[in-house]
Design an enzyme around this catalytic site. Structure first.
Site, PDB file in Angstrom:
ATOM      1  N   ILE A  20      -0.972  -0.961   4.282  1.00 18.83           N
ATOM      2  CA  ILE A  20      -2.272  -0.904   5.028  1.00 18.83           C
ATOM      3  C   ILE A  20      -1.556  -0.327   6.487  1.00 18.83           C
ATOM      4  O   ILE A  20      -1.878   0.359   7.246  1.00 18.83           O
ATOM      5  CB  ILE A  20      -3.049  -2.176   5.117  1.00 18.83           C
ATOM      6  CG1 ILE A  20      -3.843  -2.274   3.696  1.00 18.83           C
ATOM      7  CG2 ILE A  20      -4.091  -2.013   6.561  1.00 18.83           C
ATOM      8  CD1 ILE A  20      -4.442  -3.733   3.708  1.00 18.83           C
ATOM      9  N   ASP A  39       8.425  -3.768  11.999  1.00 21.52           N
ATOM     10  CA  ASP A  39       8.331  -4.150  10.783  1.00 21.52           C
ATOM     11  C   ASP A  39       9.795  -4.803  10.594  1.00 21.52           C
ATOM     12  O   ASP A  39      10.812  -4.661  11.353  1.00 21.52           O
ATOM     13  CB  ASP A  39       8.138  -3.331   9.719  1.00 21.52           C
ATOM     14  CG  ASP A  39       7.591  -3.744   8.240  1.00 21.52           C
ATOM     15  OD1 ASP A  39       8.164  -4.711   7.646  1.00 21.52           O
ATOM     16  OD2 ASP A  39       6.350  -3.071   7.821  1.00 21.52           O
ATOM     17  N   ASP A  48      11.690  -9.713  12.328  1.00 25.06           N
ATOM     18  CA  ASP A  48      11.308 -10.702  11.629  1.00 25.06           C
ATOM     19  C   ASP A  48      10.461 -11.759  12.409  1.00 25.06           C
ATOM     20  O   ASP A  48      10.562 -12.449  12.998  1.00 25.06           O
ATOM     21  CB  ASP A  48      12.369 -11.622  11.136  1.00 25.06           C
ATOM     22  CG  ASP A  48      11.933 -12.682   9.915  1.00 25.06           C
ATOM     23  OD1 ASP A  48      10.759 -12.506   9.825  1.00 25.06           O
ATOM     24  OD2 ASP A  48      12.782 -13.347   9.364  1.00 25.06           O
ATOM     25  N   LEU A  49       9.131 -11.278  11.740  1.00 28.49           N
ATOM     26  CA  LEU A  49       7.966 -11.839  12.514  1.00 28.49           C
ATOM     27  C   LEU A  49       7.747 -13.294  12.321  1.00 28.49           C
ATOM     28  O   LEU A  49       6.803 -14.111  12.578  1.00 28.49           O
ATOM     29  CB  LEU A  49       6.573 -10.932  12.541  1.00 28.49           C
ATOM     30  CG  LEU A  49       6.803  -9.838  12.981  1.00 28.49           C
ATOM     31  CD1 LEU A  49       5.545  -8.829  12.784  1.00 28.49           C
ATOM     32  CD2 LEU A  49       7.099  -9.914  14.456  1.00 28.49           C
ATOM     33  N   GLY A  78       2.111  -9.132   6.747  1.00 28.84           N
ATOM     34  CA  GLY A  78       1.933 -10.217   5.868  1.00 28.84           C
ATOM     35  C   GLY A  78       2.595 -10.215   4.610  1.00 28.84           C
ATOM     36  O   GLY A  78       2.852  -9.325   4.042  1.00 28.84           O
ATOM     37  N   SER A 122      -8.533 -11.556   5.521  1.00 23.94           N
ATOM     38  CA  SER A 122      -8.522 -11.155   3.817  1.00 23.94           C
ATOM     39  C   SER A 122      -9.880 -11.615   3.427  1.00 23.94           C
ATOM     40  O   SER A 122     -10.356 -12.739   3.934  1.00 23.94           O
ATOM     41  CB  SER A 122      -7.186 -11.897   3.308  1.00 23.94           C
ATOM     42  OG  SER A 122      -7.652 -11.783   1.844  1.00 23.94           O
ATOM     43  N   TYR A 160      -2.106 -18.900   0.996  1.00 25.17           N
ATOM     44  CA  TYR A 160      -2.581 -17.552   1.516  1.00 25.17           C
ATOM     45  C   TYR A 160      -3.809 -17.535   2.171  1.00 25.17           C
ATOM     46  O   TYR A 160      -4.160 -16.954   3.398  1.00 25.17           O
ATOM     47  CB  TYR A 160      -2.663 -16.411   0.602  1.00 25.17           C
ATOM     48  CG  TYR A 160      -2.579 -14.964   0.994  1.00 25.17           C
ATOM     49  CD1 TYR A 160      -1.816 -14.460   1.644  1.00 25.17           C
ATOM     50  CD2 TYR A 160      -3.952 -14.520   0.462  1.00 25.17           C
ATOM     51  CE1 TYR A 160      -2.151 -13.080   1.829  1.00 25.17           C
ATOM     52  CE2 TYR A 160      -4.225 -13.300   1.102  1.00 25.17           C
ATOM     53  CZ  TYR A 160      -3.382 -12.585   1.564  1.00 25.17           C
ATOM     54  OH  TYR A 160      -3.782 -11.172   2.041  1.00 25.17           O
ATOM     55  N   LYS A 164      -5.243 -16.842   6.111  1.00 18.41           N
ATOM     56  CA  LYS A 164      -5.985 -15.603   6.608  1.00 18.41           C
ATOM     57  C   LYS A 164      -7.317 -16.200   7.294  1.00 18.41           C
ATOM     58  O   LYS A 164      -7.755 -15.527   8.147  1.00 18.41           O
ATOM     59  CB  LYS A 164      -6.350 -14.677   5.439  1.00 18.41           C
ATOM     60  CG  LYS A 164      -5.045 -14.154   5.001  1.00 18.41           C
ATOM     61  CD  LYS A 164      -4.609 -13.169   5.757  1.00 18.41           C
ATOM     62  CE  LYS A 164      -3.424 -12.301   5.538  1.00 18.41           C
ATOM     63  NZ  LYS A 164      -3.034 -11.347   6.418  1.00 18.41           N
TER      64      LYS A 164
HETATM   65  P1  NAI Z   1       2.541  -4.670   2.049  1.00 16.50           P
HETATM   66  O1  NAI Z   1       3.485  -5.430   1.508  1.00 16.50           O
HETATM   67  O2  NAI Z   1       2.401  -3.294   1.609  1.00 16.50           O
HETATM   68  O3  NAI Z   1       3.052  -4.469   3.435  1.00 16.50           O
HETATM   69  C1  NAI Z   1       3.179  -5.471   4.446  1.00 16.50           C
HETATM   70  C2  NAI Z   1       4.247  -5.164   5.479  1.00 16.50           C
HETATM   71  O4  NAI Z   1       4.482  -6.498   6.315  1.00 16.50           O
HETATM   72  C3  NAI Z   1       5.428  -4.738   4.971  1.00 16.50           C
HETATM   73  O5  NAI Z   1       5.959  -3.480   5.530  1.00 16.50           O
HETATM   74  C4  NAI Z   1       6.472  -5.929   5.314  1.00 16.50           C
HETATM   75  O6  NAI Z   1       7.804  -5.580   5.359  1.00 16.50           O
HETATM   76  C5  NAI Z   1       5.835  -6.327   6.301  1.00 16.50           C
HETATM   77  N1  NAI Z   1       6.323  -7.645   6.687  1.00 16.50           N
HETATM   78  C6  NAI Z   1       6.376  -8.916   5.804  1.00 16.50           C
HETATM   79  N2  NAI Z   1       6.985  -9.996   6.132  1.00 16.50           N
HETATM   80  C7  NAI Z   1       7.202  -9.646   7.383  1.00 16.50           C
HETATM   81  C8  NAI Z   1       8.037 -10.121   8.546  1.00 16.50           C
HETATM   82  N3  NAI Z   1       8.518 -11.306   8.482  1.00 16.50           N
HETATM   83  N4  NAI Z   1       8.404  -9.487   9.637  1.00 16.50           N
HETATM   84  C9  NAI Z   1       7.789  -8.153   9.890  1.00 16.50           C
HETATM   85  N5  NAI Z   1       7.277  -7.538   8.834  1.00 16.50           N
HETATM   86  C10 NAI Z   1       6.904  -8.220   7.828  1.00 16.50           C
HETATM   87  O7  NAI Z   1       1.048  -5.244   2.148  1.00 16.50           O
HETATM   88  P2  NAI Z   1      -0.405  -4.793   2.431  1.00 16.50           P
HETATM   89  O8  NAI Z   1      -1.170  -4.910   1.263  1.00 16.50           O
HETATM   90  O9  NAI Z   1      -0.273  -3.293   3.139  1.00 16.50           O
HETATM   91  O10 NAI Z   1      -0.674  -6.030   3.445  1.00 16.50           O
HETATM   92  C11 NAI Z   1      -0.996  -5.580   4.768  1.00 16.50           C
HETATM   93  C12 NAI Z   1      -2.029  -6.859   5.227  1.00 16.50           C
HETATM   94  O11 NAI Z   1      -3.243  -6.864   4.418  1.00 16.50           O
HETATM   95  C13 NAI Z   1      -1.288  -8.184   4.840  1.00 16.50           C
HETATM   96  O12 NAI Z   1      -1.388  -9.044   6.259  1.00 16.50           O
HETATM   97  C14 NAI Z   1      -2.196  -8.788   3.766  1.00 16.50           C
HETATM   98  O13 NAI Z   1      -2.232 -10.134   3.705  1.00 16.50           O
HETATM   99  C15 NAI Z   1      -3.449  -7.865   4.231  1.00 16.50           C
HETATM  100  N6  NAI Z   1      -4.089  -8.031   2.969  1.00 16.50           N
HETATM  101  C16 NAI Z   1      -3.971  -7.269   1.915  1.00 16.50           C
HETATM  102  C17 NAI Z   1      -4.593  -7.078   0.995  1.00 16.50           C
HETATM  103  C18 NAI Z   1      -4.356  -6.216  -0.380  1.00 16.50           C
HETATM  104  O14 NAI Z   1      -4.941  -6.351  -1.458  1.00 16.50           O
HETATM  105  N7  NAI Z   1      -3.146  -5.460  -0.461  1.00 16.50           N
HETATM  106  C19 NAI Z   1      -6.125  -7.667   0.773  1.00 16.50           C
HETATM  107  C20 NAI Z   1      -6.418  -8.498   2.105  1.00 16.50           C
HETATM  108  C21 NAI Z   1      -5.453  -8.610   3.013  1.00 16.50           C
END
Ligand code: NAI
Length: 282
Positions: A20, A39, A48-49, A78, A122, A160, A164
């Protein structure tokens, strides 16, 4: 890279390397925003957040790069729950990695003529049964160590939605106050359902998580696309979203409407005297 151009609106996006966050970076970049991605890897600002030091270095580096003014902030970084992942990591990344950055960026937003921020929550907040409110409350109290201890006991799968929920409630708690709406900064949240990203692919590849994902009913018959979430986020941060404040927008193909049909909107069961006090800002 030096300071960004003062003529384009500048947006800071966490989690910009994937899913996203990457869709937001691509869409907003194509539509005239100067994007500062944050990131763990593959971003303008690598941090590292999940750690206090990483959060502070991200805030400092973004401030340098944007010249002290941000027009928008989108927090996507996330982690999902997974059987082998500690719950405390989700507390640190999903909640504190969101709100500490929001708070750190707020003074930069306050210098923009039309600032706004969107946090990614979420729909697990409403559709995953048994959310551990103690974790949510410890997050909202700013007690990272306490929340981390509870989360490690609960495991990351149960943690989780608690993180959220805390993000969504933090947004609603702060959006209407003097530091945000009162300072002209619009703060909102989106609550996506299942979206096809590497985060969900990780779950689908896990034999314990995959059957749980399969159980999720999605009335429109498919998972979301990251571009669909990015389109909503662009609306929220842009001029056409100017009346959104403190909203938590579900964008989930109908899962929440199906499972929590009559629970929202929730009528206000409060006596009229107390309602008057609330409206007067007690
Ligand atoms: P994704 O895994 O594709 O992207 C998440 C990004 O966060 C990654 O680039 C990762 O490197 C970064 N990240 C993780 N830990 C980190 C840290 N310690 N420091 C800096 N960056 C860090 O996941 P997605 O699906 O794009 O998720 C984005 C957001 O949307 C998240 O907060 C997730 O919880 C939320 N979300 C996602 C859903 C889904 O079905 N994909 C549904 C509802 C919410």
């Amino acid at each position: 890279m030096g300071a960004v151009s003062p003529t384009m609106p500048t947006v800071a996006i966490t989690g910009s390397a994937s899913g996203i966050g990457a869709a937001c970076a691509e869409r907003l970049g194509a539509n005239g925003y100067e994007v500062i991605g944050i990131d763990r890897h593959g971003a303008t600002v690598v941090a590292d957040l999940g750690t206090p030091a990483g959060r502070q270095s991200a805030i400092g580096e973004v401030e340098d790069r944007c010249g002290g003014v941000l027009d928008a902030v989108v927090t996507c970084a996330g982690l999902a729950g997974a059987p082998s992942r500690a719950g405390s990591l989700l507390v640190s990344v999903n909640y504190f990695g969101t709100v500490v950055l929001m708070e750190g960026f707020r003074p930069l937003l306050a210098r923009s003529p039309s600032p706004s921020a969107v946090a990614v929550s979420s729909n697990s907040t409403t559709i995953q049964p048994g959310v551990d409110r103690r974790i949510t409350n410890a997050c909202l109290d700013g007690d990272e160590d306490g929340a981390a201890r509870l989360a490690d006991d609960a495991g990351s799968m149960g943690t989780y939605p608690a993180t959220k929920l805390a993000v969504a409630h933090w947004v609603r708690r702060h959006a209407t106050g003097g530091e945000w709406a009162g300072s002209g900064i619009r703060l909102n949240a989106v609550a996506p359902g299942m979206v096809d990203t590497p985060l969900v692919a990780e779950g689908r590849a896990d034999p314990k998580v995959a059957p749980l994902l399969e159980m999720l009913p999605i009335p429109i018959g498919r998972a979301g696309r990251p571009e669909e979430i990015a389109a909503l986020i662009e609306l929220l941060i842009g001029p056409d979203g100017g009346f959104f404040c403190g909203s938590v927008l579900f964008i989930d193909g109908g899962s929440d409407a199906l499972l929590r049909t009559a629970d929202w909107p929730a009528p206000w069961d409060i006596d009229l005297g107390r309602a008057a006090e609330r409206l007067a800002g007690d």
